[in-house]
Structure formats: C-alpha cells, structure tokens
Design a protein around this motif. Sequence first.
Motif, PDB file in Angstrom:
ATOM      1  N   THR A 196       0.854  -1.189   0.000  1.00 61.84           N
ATOM      2  CA  THR A 196       0.000   0.000   0.000  1.00 61.84           C
ATOM      3  C   THR A 196       0.889   1.238   0.000  1.00 61.84           C
ATOM      4  OG1 THR A 196      -1.764  -1.134   1.197  1.00 61.84           O
ATOM      5  CG2 THR A 196      -1.785   1.274   1.234  1.00 61.84           C
ATOM      6  N   VAL A 197       0.685   2.092  -1.018  1.00 61.32           N
ATOM      7  CA  VAL A 197       1.507   3.292  -1.161  1.00 61.32           C
ATOM      8  C   VAL A 197       0.715   4.500  -0.681  1.00 61.32           C
ATOM      9  CG1 VAL A 197       2.852   4.705  -2.753  1.00 61.32           C
ATOM     10  CG2 VAL A 197       2.606   2.241  -3.170  1.00 61.32           C
ATOM     11  N   ILE A 198       1.287   5.251   0.240  1.00 57.48           N
ATOM     12  CA  ILE A 198       0.640   6.453   0.762  1.00 57.48           C
ATOM     13  C   ILE A 198       1.139   7.655  -0.024  1.00 57.48           C
ATOM     14  CG2 ILE A 198       0.261   7.885   2.807  1.00 57.48           C
ATOM     15  CD1 ILE A 198       0.826   5.408   4.497  1.00 57.48           C
ATOM     16  N   VAL A 199       0.205   8.370  -0.669  1.00 56.55           N
ATOM     17  CA  VAL A 199       0.561   9.457  -1.585  1.00 56.55           C
ATOM     18  C   VAL A 199      -0.072  10.763  -1.127  1.00 56.55           C
ATOM     19  CG1 VAL A 199       0.596  10.190  -3.998  1.00 56.55           C
ATOM     20  CG2 VAL A 199       0.571   7.748  -3.451  1.00 56.55           C
ATOM     21  N   LEU A 200       0.710  11.833  -1.167  1.00 57.22           N
ATOM     22  CA  LEU A 200       0.219  13.149  -0.751  1.00 57.22           C
ATOM     23  C   LEU A 200      -0.788  13.734  -1.741  1.00 57.22           C
ATOM     24  CD1 LEU A 200       3.601  14.802   0.326  1.00 57.22           C
ATOM     25  CD2 LEU A 200       1.696  14.294   1.859  1.00 57.22           C
ATOM     26  N   HIS A 201      -0.679  13.349  -3.015  1.00 57.82           N
ATOM     27  CA  HIS A 201      -1.411  14.027  -4.084  1.00 57.82           C
ATOM     28  C   HIS A 201      -2.794  13.428  -4.335  1.00 57.82           C
ATOM     29  CE1 HIS A 201       2.515  15.717  -4.594  1.00 57.82           C
ATOM     30  NE2 HIS A 201       3.026  14.579  -5.044  1.00 57.82           N
ATOM     31  N   ASP A 202      -3.530  14.108  -5.235  1.00 56.20           N
ATOM     32  CA  ASP A 202      -4.833  13.615  -5.653  1.00 56.20           C
ATOM     33  C   ASP A 202      -4.687  12.304  -6.411  1.00 56.20           C
ATOM     34  OD1 ASP A 202      -6.133  15.797  -4.573  1.00 56.20           O
ATOM     35  OD2 ASP A 202      -6.106  16.949  -6.440  1.00 56.20           O
ATOM     36  N   GLU A 203      -5.761  11.598  -6.518  1.00 54.27           N
ATOM     37  CA  GLU A 203      -5.764  10.276  -7.152  1.00 54.27           C
ATOM     38  C   GLU A 203      -5.176  10.337  -8.570  1.00 54.27           C
ATOM     39  OE1 GLU A 203      -8.854   6.661  -8.316  1.00 54.27           O
ATOM     40  OE2 GLU A 203      -9.477   8.270  -6.945  1.00 54.27           O
ATOM     41  N   GLY A 204      -4.276   9.389  -8.825  1.00 61.49           N
ATOM     42  CA  GLY A 204      -3.659   9.268 -10.150  1.00 61.49           C
ATOM     43  C   GLY A 204      -2.391  10.066 -10.334  1.00 61.49           C
ATOM     44  N   ILE A 205      -2.028  10.900  -9.336  1.00 65.48           N
ATOM     45  CA  ILE A 205      -0.838  11.750  -9.475  1.00 65.48           C
ATOM     46  C   ILE A 205       0.302  11.194  -8.628  1.00 65.48           C
ATOM     47  CG2 ILE A 205       0.142  14.045  -9.153  1.00 65.48           C
ATOM     48  CD1 ILE A 205      -2.667  15.187  -9.503  1.00 65.48           C
ATOM     49  N   LEU A 206       1.380  10.786  -9.306  1.00 62.02           N
ATOM     50  CA  LEU A 206       2.595  10.342  -8.621  1.00 62.02           C
ATOM     51  C   LEU A 206       3.751  11.246  -9.036  1.00 62.02           C
ATOM     52  CD1 LEU A 206       2.301   6.467  -9.163  1.00 62.02           C
ATOM     53  CD2 LEU A 206       1.672   7.769  -7.119  1.00 62.02           C
ATOM     54  N   ASP A 207       4.795  11.248  -8.228  1.00 62.14           N
ATOM     55  CA  ASP A 207       5.960  12.090  -8.528  1.00 62.14           C
ATOM     56  C   ASP A 207       7.011  11.363  -9.354  1.00 62.14           C
ATOM     57  OD1 ASP A 207       5.104  14.389  -7.101  1.00 62.14           O
ATOM     58  OD2 ASP A 207       5.612  13.373  -5.225  1.00 62.14           O
ATOM     59  N   CYS A 208       6.750  10.120  -9.714  1.00 59.49           N
ATOM     60  CA  CYS A 208       7.740   9.320 -10.436  1.00 59.49           C
ATOM     61  C   CYS A 208       7.586   9.510 -11.946  1.00 59.49           C
ATOM     62  CB  CYS A 208       7.598   7.843 -10.084  1.00 59.49           C
ATOM     63  SG  CYS A 208       6.047   7.128 -10.633  1.00 59.49           S
ATOM     64  N   ASN A 209       8.471   8.848 -12.696  1.00 64.67           N
ATOM     65  CA  ASN A 209       8.399   8.913 -14.146  1.00 64.67           C
ATOM     66  C   ASN A 209       7.173   8.161 -14.663  1.00 64.67           C
ATOM     67  OD1 ASN A 209       9.299   6.007 -15.111  1.00 64.67           O
ATOM     68  ND2 ASN A 209      10.718   6.594 -13.463  1.00 64.67           N
ATOM     69  N   LYS A 210       6.760   8.472 -15.882  1.00 66.87           N
ATOM     70  CA  LYS A 210       5.516   7.940 -16.438  1.00 66.87           C
ATOM     71  C   LYS A 210       5.535   6.422 -16.586  1.00 66.87           C
ATOM     72  CE  LYS A 210       2.283   8.619 -20.274  1.00 66.87           C
ATOM     73  NZ  LYS A 210       2.023   9.337 -21.538  1.00 66.87           N
ATOM     74  N   VAL A 211       6.669   5.881 -17.011  1.00 59.24           N
ATOM     75  CA  VAL A 211       6.760   4.430 -17.209  1.00 59.24           C
ATOM     76  C   VAL A 211       6.541   3.699 -15.889  1.00 59.24           C
ATOM     77  CG1 VAL A 211       8.287   2.527 -17.857  1.00 59.24           C
ATOM     78  CG2 VAL A 211       8.251   4.610 -19.233  1.00 59.24           C
TER      79      VAL A 211
END
Length: 407
Positions: free
Chosen positions: A174-189
Amino acid sequence: MDDMTNFYDLIIIGGGPAGLSAAIYGGRAKLKTLVINKGVVGGLVNTTREIVNYPGYEQISGPELMKNFKKHAESFGVEFLRDEVVDADLSLREKLVTTKKGKQFLAKAVIIACGSEPRLLNIPGEKRLQGNGVAYCATCDAEFFEGEHVVVVGSGDQAIEEGMYITKFASKVTVIVLHDEGILDCNKVSSERAFNNEKMEFIWNSTIEEVLGNENVEGVKIKNLKTGNIEEVNCQGVFFFVGMVPSTNFLKNSGLEVDSRGYISANELMETSFEGVYAIGDNRVKYLRQVVSAAGDGATAAVAAERYIEELNDFNESILKSEKRVLLLFLDALVNENLRFRTLIEEVNRELVDCYRIKEVNIATKKNLIGKYNVRNVPEIIVLDHGNEIKRLKYTMDKEQLKSQLS
C-alpha cells in the motif's frame, strides 16, 4: 601541531562498510590508520536484520557482519575513535581534521566515508522500530516480508520502483501518496507499471502520522489531508522513501566539490577535487548503494591512498630535502625514445660533474606528480630547487643543446 600521537598516514571519516573496508586495506599496507565514527561502527547496515546477498555469507545480520569487518581491521592495527568530525581543512598538504570533542588530527591522506541517512519524517514510532519492520532499502529488506502487508511512504521514482520490487515478496503493498488520485511524482513508465501491478494499492491525499507496534511494526496511522480523518491500517512493514541525505555538512566550508544535494564527486580511483582526499560509499555520487559496492569503494580508495602516500614520502625525501637541484624527468618506460633520452640526460649530468639529482617519474605509476606539475607530453624535464620549479627544458636529443640549457 607538535603532538605526534595525533599524526596519521590515513584518517577515515566514517565506520560503515566502506570505511571499514578502507581501514582493512590501510592497516594491511602498514599505514598508521585512524577511523573516526560518530556512532556505532557499521552505519546504516546495523539497521538491517538479515543480509543474504553479501558474498561468502548465506545469511548474517547487519550488526554481526560489521562486527566482523571491524575485528578484521583491528587485526591490522587500525585505531578507532568514537567522535564526530565537525570541520576539515583538506586543501593542506597535511590534512587537518577537527572533532566535536575538540580533538585535532593531521593526516597525509583522508578518506571520507561518512555515508548518507534516510530523510526522516520524525513521526512517532519511526526511529523506535527501525530494523523491526521500519526499513529504508527494499533491496536489503524486502524479502523478509514474504507474504506480508507492507506500507510504502513516498511517490517518487525511488518509492514506486522500490515498491514494485517489494511486491515480489509481500502479499500487498500500500503506497501512501500526498497528491490527488492518479498523481505520482515518479516517471511515467514507472507509474503505469505500478498502476497495473495487482499487488499495489494507493491511498491518496494522505500522509502517515504514526508507526504502531511494540517490538515489531503492527500497523500505521494514516491521515487524509482533505478530510482530516485518521484511520489505522494493519501491516507488518513500513518502507520510507522520502529521500536520502548525505552526511557531509561538516564539509561545507572545506571547498571540496559536492553536487547540489551534498554528494561528493569522485573518479574511478575515488579521488575528489583535493589531492590526497577520497570519497567512498553512500556519500559519493554513485549508481549502487549496497554493502558489497561500498566494500569495493573502500578497497579502491585505500590502495589509491597508499600509492599517493608513497609518492608523497618519496617526493619529500628525494626532492624537497635534496641539497642539489633536481631534474624531474617524466617518461614512459615502455617507449624506447624516452629511455634513450634518459640515458642522454644521465651523460650530460655526469659531464656537469653530477651537479643535479635526477628523479625519474614513470607516467604509468606516478599519476599524482603528473597532475601536480601539469605534464602533458613526455619526455618532459622540470628543474626544481627544493621543490620549486625553476624552468622546463626544451626537448632535444642534441647533447650540447641540453648541456647549454642546464649550464
């Protein structure tokens, strides 16, 4: 500094696997070697419960492996000091190191092995449960969570890629993310691969508030940043990937070249921007941060430092202390023309009643002197007086012309 007990051939700042490997090689080379380490010897490896990918050990704990490293170094006479280096003047011929307890040490060479530290969130339970479910390295610890639920904190490249690696072992990540759904800080791939990974789930707009558990991780408290709601999630492991910080603050006034994040740049010999100063392990710019690669760094730097010290000692004895002027002859011993030129120089010096001392420098082995005198082509002759350059001779195979330049 007159107290010779504070003078060393080699000082190693940091006692992790890189520093300890360097110490083993330094001690074995009979260099007077001191390791200064601010905490328990072993560094971050001490937080790893089990290591199964270090050659020769099918399974060993981090603290036990580091204990073996230290014992090996001590067998070669290496000294250890528990203290923190707070300042270092590395531009001097004899490097000056100052510690938090006010001690000062001089060394002919310094190896910086102070490592890096995970960026901590400093939430309740994080430090207390390090090594007991709280981890910072998937390659090191992921396999110990076989079939268990793991929480990953962070959404950058490291967090998502390490999280996918953990899914090879864990039943769920389970990854805890600060951003809105679907937004990650990593590269697209990486983000696309993560979204398609059946074992990965995401909790959006959230942050971790506390790691729960007595002796081992039993869960986490997660806060939704939009609603303020706090929920508890059961898990057996928490991996924090919110960045690493090199432990190089003490170098900020030293003039040593570091990148924008504070990591030290070093070449394949672990040499830094200062002569006689080397950087190894996690505090340098590098690709792989593992015990085995740190050990390789340490071996390389210690051998390079040994050769540097040999050159320095030889330079002091044969050049700086010479009563005669010195002909510093740079040549390639594999080139016949260079060897003929050496013979010619020796003949000219004999005819001048040996008024010069000839010091031969083979470019294949004396890299530091080549850099020191900015030698670009060989053969090259530099005339020195107590180490100070007087002039450079123009290359010629004509004996009389050479004699004229030296007369």
